[in-house]
Structure formats: C-alpha cells, structure tokens
Scaffold this motif. Structure first.
Motif, PDB file in Angstrom:
ATOM      1  N   MET A 270      52.830  39.672  42.177  1.00 33.27           N
ATOM      2  CA  MET A 270      53.168  40.746  43.107  1.00 33.27           C
ATOM      3  C   MET A 270      53.073  40.251  44.546  1.00 33.27           C
ATOM      4  O   MET A 270      52.129  39.560  44.916  1.00 33.27           O
ATOM      5  CB  MET A 270      52.231  41.941  42.905  1.00 33.27           C
ATOM      6  N   LYS A 271      54.080  40.575  45.377  1.00 39.09           N
ATOM      7  CA  LYS A 271      54.111  40.175  46.775  1.00 39.09           C
ATOM      8  C   LYS A 271      53.975  41.413  47.667  1.00 39.09           C
ATOM      9  O   LYS A 271      54.401  42.506  47.297  1.00 39.09           O
ATOM     10  CB  LYS A 271      55.427  39.473  47.096  1.00 39.09           C
ATOM     11  N   PRO A 272      53.387  41.254  48.867  1.00 40.65           N
ATOM     12  CA  PRO A 272      53.309  42.390  49.793  1.00 40.65           C
ATOM     13  C   PRO A 272      54.695  42.778  50.290  1.00 40.65           C
ATOM     14  O   PRO A 272      55.562  41.926  50.479  1.00 40.65           O
ATOM     15  CB  PRO A 272      52.438  41.862  50.936  1.00 40.65           C
TER      16      PRO A 272
ATOM     17  N   SER B  87      44.776  40.925  36.514  1.00 42.38           N
ATOM     18  CA  SER B  87      45.636  40.685  35.360  1.00 42.38           C
ATOM     19  C   SER B  87      46.889  41.535  35.422  1.00 42.38           C
ATOM     20  O   SER B  87      47.960  41.124  34.969  1.00 42.38           O
ATOM     21  CB  SER B  87      44.867  40.971  34.067  1.00 42.38           C
ATOM     22  N   GLY B  88      46.778  42.726  36.003  1.00 38.71           N
ATOM     23  CA  GLY B  88      47.936  43.604  36.094  1.00 38.71           C
ATOM     24  C   GLY B  88      48.904  43.227  37.195  1.00 38.71           C
ATOM     25  O   GLY B  88      50.074  43.628  37.171  1.00 38.71           O
ATOM     26  N   LEU B  89      48.441  42.469  38.200  1.00 41.52           N
ATOM     27  CA  LEU B  89      49.330  42.053  39.287  1.00 41.52           C
ATOM     28  C   LEU B  89      50.244  40.907  38.897  1.00 41.52           C
ATOM     29  O   LEU B  89      51.152  40.556  39.640  1.00 41.52           O
ATOM     30  CB  LEU B  89      48.503  41.645  40.517  1.00 41.52           C
TER      31      LEU B  89
ATOM     32  N   LYS C 295      44.421  32.222  43.402  1.00 39.83           N
ATOM     33  CA  LYS C 295      43.820  33.307  44.170  1.00 39.83           C
ATOM     34  C   LYS C 295      44.933  34.222  44.673  1.00 39.83           C
ATOM     35  O   LYS C 295      45.748  33.834  45.500  1.00 39.83           O
ATOM     36  CB  LYS C 295      43.028  32.777  45.365  1.00 39.83           C
ATOM     37  N   LEU C 296      44.961  35.436  44.144  1.00 38.89           N
ATOM     38  CA  LEU C 296      46.011  36.379  44.527  1.00 38.89           C
ATOM     39  C   LEU C 296      45.664  37.130  45.802  1.00 38.89           C
ATOM     40  O   LEU C 296      46.537  37.410  46.626  1.00 38.89           O
ATOM     41  CB  LEU C 296      46.255  37.384  43.397  1.00 38.89           C
ATOM     42  N   GLY C 297      44.416  37.502  45.970  1.00 40.62           N
ATOM     43  CA  GLY C 297      44.022  38.304  47.127  1.00 40.62           C
ATOM     44  C   GLY C 297      42.633  38.856  46.951  1.00 40.62           C
ATOM     45  O   GLY C 297      41.783  38.246  46.287  1.00 40.62           O
ATOM     46  N   VAL C 298      42.404  40.057  47.483  1.00 48.53           N
ATOM     47  CA  VAL C 298      41.072  40.666  47.466  1.00 48.53           C
ATOM     48  C   VAL C 298      41.209  42.171  47.301  1.00 48.53           C
ATOM     49  O   VAL C 298      42.105  42.794  47.893  1.00 48.53           O
ATOM     50  CB  VAL C 298      40.305  40.363  48.778  1.00 48.53           C
ATOM     51  N   LEU C 299      40.334  42.754  46.489  1.00 50.82           N
ATOM     52  CA  LEU C 299      40.192  44.210  46.386  1.00 50.82           C
ATOM     53  C   LEU C 299      38.960  44.606  47.201  1.00 50.82           C
ATOM     54  O   LEU C 299      37.853  44.141  46.916  1.00 50.82           O
ATOM     55  CB  LEU C 299      40.027  44.629  44.930  1.00 50.82           C
ATOM     56  N   THR C 300      39.147  45.439  48.205  1.00 51.89           N
ATOM     57  CA  THR C 300      38.068  45.814  49.120  1.00 51.89           C
ATOM     58  C   THR C 300      37.823  47.310  49.053  1.00 51.89           C
ATOM     59  O   THR C 300      38.771  48.104  49.102  1.00 51.89           O
ATOM     60  CB  THR C 300      38.419  45.421  50.574  1.00 51.89           C
ATOM     61  N   GLY C 301      36.564  47.691  48.932  1.00 47.42           N
ATOM     62  CA  GLY C 301      36.164  49.089  48.980  1.00 47.42           C
ATOM     63  C   GLY C 301      35.188  49.320  50.121  1.00 47.42           C
ATOM     64  O   GLY C 301      34.343  48.471  50.410  1.00 47.42           O
ATOM     65  N   ILE C 302      35.308  50.472  50.776  1.00 49.25           N
ATOM     66  CA  ILE C 302      34.455  50.817  51.922  1.00 49.25           C
ATOM     67  C   ILE C 302      33.791  52.154  51.644  1.00 49.25           C
ATOM     68  O   ILE C 302      34.461  53.109  51.207  1.00 49.25           O
ATOM     69  CB  ILE C 302      35.281  50.869  53.217  1.00 49.25           C
ATOM     70  N   TRP C 303      32.481  52.213  51.906  1.00 47.99           N
ATOM     71  CA  TRP C 303      31.712  53.431  51.663  1.00 47.99           C
ATOM     72  C   TRP C 303      31.141  53.941  52.985  1.00 47.99           C
ATOM     73  O   TRP C 303      30.542  53.177  53.749  1.00 47.99           O
ATOM     74  CB  TRP C 303      30.578  53.167  50.687  1.00 47.99           C
ATOM     75  N   VAL C 304      31.369  55.217  53.271  1.00 43.18           N
ATOM     76  CA  VAL C 304      30.810  55.879  54.455  1.00 43.18           C
ATOM     77  C   VAL C 304      30.164  57.179  54.000  1.00 43.18           C
ATOM     78  O   VAL C 304      30.847  58.042  53.444  1.00 43.18           O
ATOM     79  CB  VAL C 304      31.911  56.187  55.495  1.00 43.18           C
TER      80      VAL C 304
END
Length: 516
Positions: free
Chosen positions: A173-175, A161-163, A130-139
């Motif tokens: 990839m690291k922060p 796959s690209g990370l 588990k690398l992380g999360v992609l989050t999108g927000i809609w307003v």
C-alpha cells in the motif's frame, strides 16, 4: 522536505477500487475502531515510509479520530527526528513516550497539542520490509501503557499483513495525495473533561460528533472573516465574534511585542486587564510575556490556579484565563488572552481549536499591520509629493482638497498643482496615474516635477503636455496617465475678464501619445 505522495487514486479501468483496496479500507476502519473505542485512543495514525532523493520519511496515509484531533496530525515526519514515531521506525520496535519527558524536551508529535498526552508507536513490518508505523495518542496520558503496548503490537502485526497483497505486482500500500480521514466519533465526557463542562457550550451533548463539528464550524467562520478583514480593526472584530463570544469569554486582549514590551493591538471587555497587559516588559513574569517567550500556551481554569501562577493578577476582574501565543512569519510575535468571569475548564479539543484560531489570528494581524504600515508610508509619500501650500493670488481664490484612494492600500496616483507662470499667469494642473500601488505614487511624483518644470519655462500648454508625454514614455512603465493643464491669464486684453487656455492630454499606450 519534499512530499513524494502519488496522485494515483487506486481505481481500476472501470473506476472501481480493486478488492485489495476495499479490504484494506475495511481493515483500517477496524484498526481505528479498536484503538478509539476499545483502547481509548484520542487519535490513531498510519504512517507509511516514502523514499526519494532526500532520504526516507514517513507520510500519513490514514488518520482515525474526530475533529479537531485529525487536523493536528503532522503529515510528514523525518525518520531521523526525535519523535516517537520516527524512533519506532528506526529501531523496528514498539516505542512508548513518557508525557512529562516529551513536554519538557519539546519532543511533541503534534504542534497543536500542548497538553499532556502519551504515544505508542508500533512499526509495521512485513517480512524484511519496513512499511511504516501505527501511532496511537492518548489524552490525557494512559495509566496502563504497558498493556497498551502489547495490544498495539498485536494490532500492528494484523495491520502490516493486511497492507501487503501478494497477488499484485506493486503489492504494498502506498500513501495517496492526502491522508484518508476515517471519522471515529464518540460521546463526550470520556476523555478527562468534566461532563458538565462538555455539555455547556458545543452542539448536542449526547450526539457523537456534534460538539467537535460545532467547534470546527467556528474555525471555518473565523478563517472566512479574517480573509475579508482589510484592517486591524476588522481583524479584532472577527476575533471577538468568532473566538471570544463562542468560547464564553468576558474579556479579550491581543498584544504584540514591540521594543521589549507588549503593546495592545485590540481588546474587548475588561479595561483593567488591558491596563495590566499594555506596556508590560517582556522580561517580567506575566501571562502574555511568558507565553510569548516560551511559545507554550497557558490554561488557568480557576481563580486559585490564576493567582498561584501570577499573584499580580489579584486586581484583575477575571476568574480564569487562556493565553495563546501569536507567531507570524517574520518578526511578528504576540499573545492573545481570553478572560473568563467564572471558572472555565478547557479540555483537549477546545485547546486544539483555540491554537488553530490563534495561528490564523496571528497571520491576519501580521497582514493587517503590514497593510497599515504600507498605507501610512504611501500616504506620507503622497503628501510630500503634493504641494504643501497654495500660492495666494489677488485675482482668484484657489482651494484644493485631496482624499486618499478608496482602495484597501489607500494608494493612488492622483495629483494637483498650482504653478506661478511668467507675466502674472497661473497654471492649474490635475492629473492621475493608473493604479493604486507604490509604482503609481512614484510615477506621479516624477510627472508632477517634470510638468512643473516645463510649465515654469514658459512653454505653451500643448508643448508642456507634449514634453510630459515624452517624459512618461522614458520612465519605462506601462501605466496610463491622464492630465489636464489650464493656464489662467487674468490680464488678457482680448477677452473681458479672464481668458482660459486649456489643453488636455491622455497617454493611451506606452510610447504612443495623443494631443488635444
């Protein structure tokens, strides 16, 4: 929670980014471009998992969008928390939020976004990791959430796959020390805000990014003005010039909760609105009290919405209002009300900007109140330590005038005294302790009392100052002090008229004395 970001910038020995990092940057830009322009997202975030002694948490690695949305994203999210992003990481499945549920349960992903929105979070999984999360927000909230989940899931697989670069030893990839900000501007008017309202105030209406940067310009200027504001009057002036006027408000009221009521700390514009706010009980339903108690801002865009929510405001000379919570670091709580003379729609970007400004205003007001309280305390202490009245002498007229120090704190170690001495003599004292703080005031009081006692015993001026110097050395302080002691003898036969015996003394360093 400890931030375990690494300071490594990812460059090689030549200072150039490796090809994998360049490819990832292009991939991130493409992912955010699709989310922003094809999916209609307000902002997108890539969170990466970080592991340390405190457990696992998610750090924002990249943010795509435009101001002010990019400034409202939390940098750290606890993996065991209730937020949608954390749930997607824990379960390993795509999770979408229900806007109404999120607001009612106060499970908002963004502290600066009180308005309705929807969130889709996609776990980033490469193999068994588990690398992380992609989050999108809609307003405002998207009406086609199921379709978004599928499209976001596909985008998440591409990104995961690209990370990962299998050609490197540390291939994931690291922060970095701070998230990458990828600007994604688009023309206003496409996010549920009336186009006429967008074009009315901020920047050039048809130039992408102009409105957002114009709003953030005011945030920056407000911050600079508040940093230079020493007192509450200056804070209120900055709020008027950088909040009230740029947003086109006709009235501004800032109130603080004290003893169960709202007390107006500063205002501009409508006097009727000030009378309605000042002294209002916190247990009565008013805009300021409700916002203060719930912590949620109010945006009432027209007269109908205003009176529907608060019929008691019928006599108020405003057509719309925005009410913001003011929350400080301690017990400081209050609310800020902007009143508009015409109907005023406040969209998502302006709401976020106003909440940023309210947070800065609360800190500045709290600091100013603490400074004024400290100033009043020290001024009262100084007055208690100085003579309440001067003795009346038949031979001479004595007057004194004391002004507080010019420092922002208003403190000082200056003192004066008039001491009746044996044989109808009089001692005149003027002294100063170094510094403009509470220590200076305390040392001043101790020195004044000691010098007065030594002089009243009938010692010579030089001995009075010598004993006072010894007292200062025993007070365990590094502060300097200067003092002038004059003994007035109006009946001395050796001189016609008056004889002045003067001794001046200066303590140069701790436990070092000089007499003169």
């Amino acid at each position: 929670m400890k931030d375990s970001r690494t300071a490594n910038d990812g460059t090689d020995a030549t200072g150039n980014p490796p090809p994998a990092l360049t490819d990832r940057s292009k991939l991130l830009a493409e992912v955010f471009r699709q989310m922003r322009f094809e999916f209609g997202a307000y902002v997108g975030v890539v969170y990466l998992a970080a592991h340390d002694g405190n457990g696992t948490h998610l750090l924002s690695a990249a943010v795509g969008g435009a101001p002010p949305a990019v400034f409202t994203i939390p940098e750290i999210i606890a993996c065991d928390g209730p937020l949608v992003t954390a749930a997607a990481y824990r379960t390993g499945r795509t999770v979408a939020s229900d806007a109404a549920h999120a607001i009612s349960r106060e499970e908002r992903a963004l502290r600066m976004m009180p308005y309705p929105y929807s969130v889709v979070a996609v776990p980033l999984i490469a193999g068994d990791e588990k690398l992380g999360v992609l989050t999108g927000i809609w307003v405002p909230p998207s009406q086609a959430r199921e379709g978004l989940q599928e499209r976001m899931a596909t985008l998440g697989e591409l990104l995961a796959s690209g990370l990962v670069d299998q050609s490197q030893v540390d291939h994931t990839m690291k922060p970095t020390a701070s998230p990458l900000i990828i600007p994604m501007f688009r023309s206003p008017g496409g996010e549920g805000i009336p186009t006429a309202e967008v074009k009315r105030r901020w920047g050039l209406p048809d130039l992408p990014g102009s409105a957002a940067l114009s709003q953030m310009y005011q945030v920056h200027k407000l911050s600079a003005a508040l940093n230079e504001a020493p007192g509450l009057v200056d804070v209120m002036r900055a709020a008027r010039e950088r909040i009230m006027l740029p947003f086109g408000a006709g009235a501004f009221v800032a109130a603080v909760a004290q003893e169960g009521r709202l007390r107006v700390a500063g205002h501009s514009g409508s006097a009727e609105l000030v009378r309605m706010v000042h002294g209002a009980p916190l247990d009565r339903s008013t805009p300021g009290a409700d916002v203060l108690c719930t912590g949620q801002p109010l945006f009432l865009p027209d007269r109908a919405a205003l009176l529907a929510a608060y019929p008691t405001l019928e006599s108020a000379d405003i057509q719309a209002c925005a009410v913001l919570p003011l929350v400080g670091s301690g017990n400081f709580r209050g609310s800020c009300l902007l009143g508009f003379e015409t109907a005023r729609w406040i969209g998502a970007e302006e709401q976020a900007v106003l909440l940023m400004m309210a947070a800065q205003l609360a800190v500045a007001m709290e600091r100013a109140q603490l400074n004024e309280s400290e100033h009043a305390l020290t001024e009262a202490l100084q007055k208690k330590l100085l003579p309440r009245s001067l003795p009346e002498l038949p031979e001479v007229v004595i007057t004194a005038r004391y002004l507080s120090a010019s420092a922002p704190s208003g403190m000082g170690g200056d003192w004066y005294d008039v001491i009746p001495l044996p044989g109808r003599q009089t001692g005149l004292v003027v002294g100063d302790v170094e510094g403009h703080n509470i220590d200076s005031v305390v040392i001043m009081g101790q020195l004044r009392s000691g010098l007065r006692a030594y002089a009243a015993e009938g010692h010579e001026p030089a001995d009075v100052l010598a004993r006072s110097s010894e007292l200062l050395a025993e007070l365990d302080t590094d502060l300097f002090a200067t003092c002038c002691f004059v003994r007035l003898d109006p009946e001395c036969p050796s001189l016609p008229g008056r004889q002045w015996r003067t001794r001046c003394w200066r303590r140069c360093r701790r436990r070092r004395r000089c007499r003169g």
